[in-house]
Design a protein around this motif. Structure first.
Motif, PDB file in Angstrom:
ATOM      1  N   PRO A 270      37.176  41.164  24.468  1.00  0.00           N
ATOM      2  CA  PRO A 270      35.892  41.295  25.139  1.00  0.00           C
ATOM      3  C   PRO A 270      35.368  39.917  25.545  1.00  0.00           C
ATOM      4  CG  PRO A 270      35.965  42.729  23.241  1.00  0.00           C
ATOM      5  CD  PRO A 270      37.209  41.865  23.187  1.00  0.00           C
ATOM      6  N   TRP A 271      34.764  39.859  26.699  1.00  0.00           N
ATOM      7  CA  TRP A 271      34.189  38.671  27.352  1.00  0.00           C
ATOM      8  C   TRP A 271      35.208  37.895  28.169  1.00  0.00           C
ATOM      9  CZ3 TRP A 271      29.599  40.246  27.273  1.00  0.00           C
ATOM     10  CH2 TRP A 271      28.990  40.738  26.113  1.00  0.00           C
ATOM     11  N   ASP A 272      36.489  38.293  28.133  1.00  0.00           N
ATOM     12  CA  ASP A 272      37.457  37.678  29.040  1.00  0.00           C
ATOM     13  C   ASP A 272      37.135  38.106  30.469  1.00  0.00           C
ATOM     14  OD1 ASP A 272      38.939  36.432  27.049  1.00  0.00           O
ATOM     15  OD2 ASP A 272      40.579  37.899  27.084  1.00  0.00           O
ATOM     16  N   ILE A 273      37.332  37.203  31.398  1.00  0.00           N
ATOM     17  CA  ILE A 273      37.243  37.548  32.812  1.00  0.00           C
ATOM     18  C   ILE A 273      38.667  37.636  33.327  1.00  0.00           C
ATOM     19  CG2 ILE A 273      36.489  36.776  35.097  1.00  0.00           C
ATOM     20  CD1 ILE A 273      33.957  35.713  33.741  1.00  0.00           C
ATOM     21  N   VAL A 274      38.961  38.754  33.984  1.00  0.00           N
ATOM     22  CA  VAL A 274      40.305  39.059  34.444  1.00  0.00           C
ATOM     23  C   VAL A 274      40.278  39.423  35.919  1.00  0.00           C
ATOM     24  CG1 VAL A 274      41.117  39.825  32.174  1.00  0.00           C
ATOM     25  CG2 VAL A 274      40.048  41.478  33.721  1.00  0.00           C
ATOM     26  N   LYS A 275      41.428  39.370  36.548  1.00  0.00           N
ATOM     27  CA  LYS A 275      41.588  39.862  37.916  1.00  0.00           C
ATOM     28  C   LYS A 275      42.367  41.160  37.812  1.00  0.00           C
ATOM     29  CE  LYS A 275      42.372  38.097  42.486  1.00  0.00           C
ATOM     30  NZ  LYS A 275      42.770  36.931  43.251  1.00  0.00           N
ATOM     31  N   VAL A 276      41.793  42.243  38.377  1.00  0.00           N
ATOM     32  CA  VAL A 276      42.370  43.581  38.238  1.00  0.00           C
ATOM     33  C   VAL A 276      42.244  44.356  39.544  1.00  0.00           C
ATOM     34  CG1 VAL A 276      41.850  43.725  35.763  1.00  0.00           C
ATOM     35  CG2 VAL A 276      40.193  44.583  37.424  1.00  0.00           C
ATOM     36  N   PRO A 277      43.025  45.426  39.694  1.00  0.00           N
ATOM     37  CA  PRO A 277      42.845  46.324  40.838  1.00  0.00           C
ATOM     38  C   PRO A 277      41.676  47.269  40.546  1.00  0.00           C
ATOM     39  CG  PRO A 277      44.695  47.045  39.523  1.00  0.00           C
ATOM     40  CD  PRO A 277      44.194  45.763  38.902  1.00  0.00           C
ATOM     41  N   PHE A 278      40.476  46.867  40.923  1.00  0.00           N
ATOM     42  CA  PHE A 278      39.266  47.624  40.603  1.00  0.00           C
ATOM     43  C   PHE A 278      39.101  48.778  41.584  1.00  0.00           C
ATOM     44  CE2 PHE A 278      34.928  48.588  39.599  1.00  0.00           C
ATOM     45  CZ  PHE A 278      34.750  48.126  38.300  1.00  0.00           C
ATOM     46  N   PRO A 279      38.870  49.990  41.087  1.00  0.00           N
ATOM     47  CA  PRO A 279      38.720  51.138  41.989  1.00  0.00           C
ATOM     48  C   PRO A 279      37.333  51.172  42.636  1.00  0.00           C
ATOM     49  CG  PRO A 279      38.459  51.831  39.721  1.00  0.00           C
ATOM     50  CD  PRO A 279      38.835  50.366  39.691  1.00  0.00           C
ATOM     51  N   TYR A 280      37.272  51.648  43.853  1.00  0.00           N
ATOM     52  CA  TYR A 280      36.005  51.872  44.539  1.00  0.00           C
ATOM     53  C   TYR A 280      35.529  53.286  44.246  1.00  0.00           C
ATOM     54  CZ  TYR A 280      36.196  47.606  47.289  1.00  0.00           C
ATOM     55  OH  TYR A 280      36.204  46.298  47.681  1.00  0.00           O
ATOM     56  N   THR A 281      34.222  53.495  44.243  1.00  0.00           N
ATOM     57  CA  THR A 281      33.692  54.838  44.023  1.00  0.00           C
ATOM     58  C   THR A 281      33.569  55.620  45.318  1.00  0.00           C
ATOM     59  OG1 THR A 281      31.426  53.999  44.172  1.00  0.00           O
ATOM     60  CG2 THR A 281      32.402  54.191  41.962  1.00  0.00           C
ATOM     61  N   ASP A 282      33.534  54.926  46.452  1.00  0.00           N
ATOM     62  CA  ASP A 282      33.285  55.597  47.721  1.00  0.00           C
ATOM     63  C   ASP A 282      34.505  55.695  48.639  1.00  0.00           C
ATOM     64  OD1 ASP A 282      33.356  52.885  48.167  1.00  0.00           O
ATOM     65  OD2 ASP A 282      31.683  52.874  49.566  1.00  0.00           O
ATOM     66  N   ARG A 283      35.659  55.243  48.161  1.00  0.00           N
ATOM     67  CA  ARG A 283      36.883  55.354  48.964  1.00  0.00           C
ATOM     68  C   ARG A 283      38.106  55.246  48.047  1.00  0.00           C
ATOM     69  NH1 ARG A 283      35.812  49.634  52.050  1.00  0.00           N
ATOM     70  NH2 ARG A 283      35.372  48.568  50.145  1.00  0.00           N
ATOM     71  N   PRO A 284      39.218  55.851  48.463  1.00  0.00           N
ATOM     72  CA  PRO A 284      40.393  55.934  47.581  1.00  0.00           C
ATOM     73  C   PRO A 284      41.297  54.696  47.622  1.00  0.00           C
ATOM     74  CG  PRO A 284      40.814  57.141  49.582  1.00  0.00           C
ATOM     75  CD  PRO A 284      39.395  56.617  49.686  1.00  0.00           C
ATOM     76  N   VAL A 285      40.725  53.530  47.436  1.00  0.00           N
ATOM     77  CA  VAL A 285      41.511  52.300  47.405  1.00  0.00           C
ATOM     78  C   VAL A 285      41.109  51.472  46.195  1.00  0.00           C
ATOM     79  CG1 VAL A 285      41.787  52.202  49.910  1.00  0.00           C
ATOM     80  CG2 VAL A 285      39.880  51.012  48.845  1.00  0.00           C
ATOM     81  N   ARG A 286      41.937  50.512  45.899  1.00  0.00           N
ATOM     82  CA  ARG A 286      41.640  49.541  44.846  1.00  0.00           C
ATOM     83  C   ARG A 286      41.783  48.163  45.460  1.00  0.00           C
ATOM     84  NH1 ARG A 286      42.783  51.131  39.129  1.00  0.00           N
ATOM     85  NH2 ARG A 286      42.620  53.384  39.144  1.00  0.00           N
ATOM     86  N   GLN A 287      40.931  47.266  45.034  1.00  0.00           N
ATOM     87  CA  GLN A 287      40.994  45.888  45.520  1.00  0.00           C
ATOM     88  C   GLN A 287      41.094  44.972  44.315  1.00  0.00           C
ATOM     89  OE1 GLN A 287      37.571  44.694  47.802  1.00  0.00           O
ATOM     90  NE2 GLN A 287      38.230  42.566  47.901  1.00  0.00           N
ATOM     91  N   ARG A 288      41.998  44.003  44.364  1.00  0.00           N
ATOM     92  CA  ARG A 288      42.105  43.037  43.259  1.00  0.00           C
ATOM     93  C   ARG A 288      40.886  42.146  43.280  1.00  0.00           C
ATOM     94  NH1 ARG A 288      46.101  43.060  39.968  1.00  0.00           N
ATOM     95  NH2 ARG A 288      45.850  40.925  39.294  1.00  0.00           N
ATOM     96  N   ARG A 289      40.167  42.177  42.178  1.00  0.00           N
ATOM     97  CA  ARG A 289      38.917  41.426  42.095  1.00  0.00           C
ATOM     98  C   ARG A 289      38.657  41.048  40.640  1.00  0.00           C
ATOM     99  NH1 ARG A 289      35.209  44.248  44.978  1.00  0.00           N
ATOM    100  NH2 ARG A 289      33.676  42.774  44.218  1.00  0.00           N
ATOM    101  N   PRO A 290      37.753  40.122  40.415  1.00  0.00           N
ATOM    102  CA  PRO A 290      37.443  39.768  39.033  1.00  0.00           C
ATOM    103  C   PRO A 290      36.633  40.870  38.349  1.00  0.00           C
ATOM    104  CG  PRO A 290      36.184  38.405  40.561  1.00  0.00           C
ATOM    105  CD  PRO A 290      37.073  39.266  41.380  1.00  0.00           C
ATOM    106  N   ALA A 291      36.805  40.932  37.034  1.00  0.00           N
ATOM    107  CA  ALA A 291      36.091  41.903  36.218  1.00  0.00           C
ATOM    108  C   ALA A 291      35.930  41.324  34.822  1.00  0.00           C
ATOM    109  CB  ALA A 291      36.853  43.220  36.173  1.00  0.00           C
ATOM    110  N   LEU A 292      34.952  41.852  34.091  1.00  0.00           N
ATOM    111  CA  LEU A 292      34.665  41.400  32.734  1.00  0.00           C
ATOM    112  C   LEU A 292      35.162  42.436  31.737  1.00  0.00           C
ATOM    113  CD1 LEU A 292      33.195  39.444  30.752  1.00  0.00           C
ATOM    114  CD2 LEU A 292      31.178  40.920  31.062  1.00  0.00           C
ATOM    115  N   VAL A 293      36.012  42.010  30.797  1.00  0.00           N
ATOM    116  CA  VAL A 293      36.500  42.917  29.755  1.00  0.00           C
ATOM    117  C   VAL A 293      35.359  43.194  28.782  1.00  0.00           C
ATOM    118  CG1 VAL A 293      38.134  43.226  27.851  1.00  0.00           C
ATOM    119  CG2 VAL A 293      38.860  42.039  29.947  1.00  0.00           C
ATOM    120  N   ILE A 294      35.075  44.500  28.564  1.00  0.00           N
ATOM    121  CA  ILE A 294      34.047  44.876  27.589  1.00  0.00           C
ATOM    122  C   ILE A 294      34.626  45.626  26.398  1.00  0.00           C
ATOM    123  CG2 ILE A 294      32.101  44.808  29.181  1.00  0.00           C
ATOM    124  CD1 ILE A 294      32.356  47.931  29.342  1.00  0.00           C
TER     125      ILE A 294
END
Length: 120
Positions: free
Chosen positions: A6-30
């Motif tokens: 937890p608290w690591d910042i990672v780059k992941v394929p984050f899903p969108y809620t409004d379209r069926p794609v994923r974009q690699r972007r930063p995210a915070l591990v919780i």
């Protein structure tokens, strides 16, 4: 298998809620721990550009160098995703100064949804 905390910042394929794609972007591990060990999963919060329209529970990332981020960013505490850890790459960590605000918003989000059903 990669390890995350937890608290690591990672780059992941984050899903969108409004379209069926994923974009690699930063995210915070919780959440990692048993999720990671037993299921190869991590729970993450979206990190987005501070230039985007803000949401009421966004938390500004105050130390970009420690976070491993190239531009002003915010943690969007209302957007959570479950990601296979094998798709994650560690960038940095969230500064101690920002953790309390993220934790407070998460606690508020969960308290608003995790109440006991009527009659329980």
């Amino acid at each position: 298998m990669p390890t995350f905390e937890p608290w690591d910042i990672v780059k992941v394929p984050f899903p969108y809620t409004d379209r069926p794609v994923r974009q690699r972007r930063p995210a915070l591990v919780i959440a990692a721990g048993d999720l990671l060990t037993h299921h190869n999963l991590i729970w993450v919060l979206m990190i987005t550009s501070a230039e985007n329209r803000g949401w009421p529970t966004d938390v500004v990332v105050s130390d970009l160098a420690v976070a491993g981020l190239p531009a002003p960013s915010v943690v969007r505490t209302a957007k959570v995703a479950v990601i296979d850890c094998r798709d994650a790459e560690r960038l940095g960590t969230l500064s101690n100064a920002d953790r309390a605000a993220v934790a407070a918003h998460l606690a508020s989000h969960l308290a608003a949804t995790m109440h006991a059903p009527p009659g329980a």
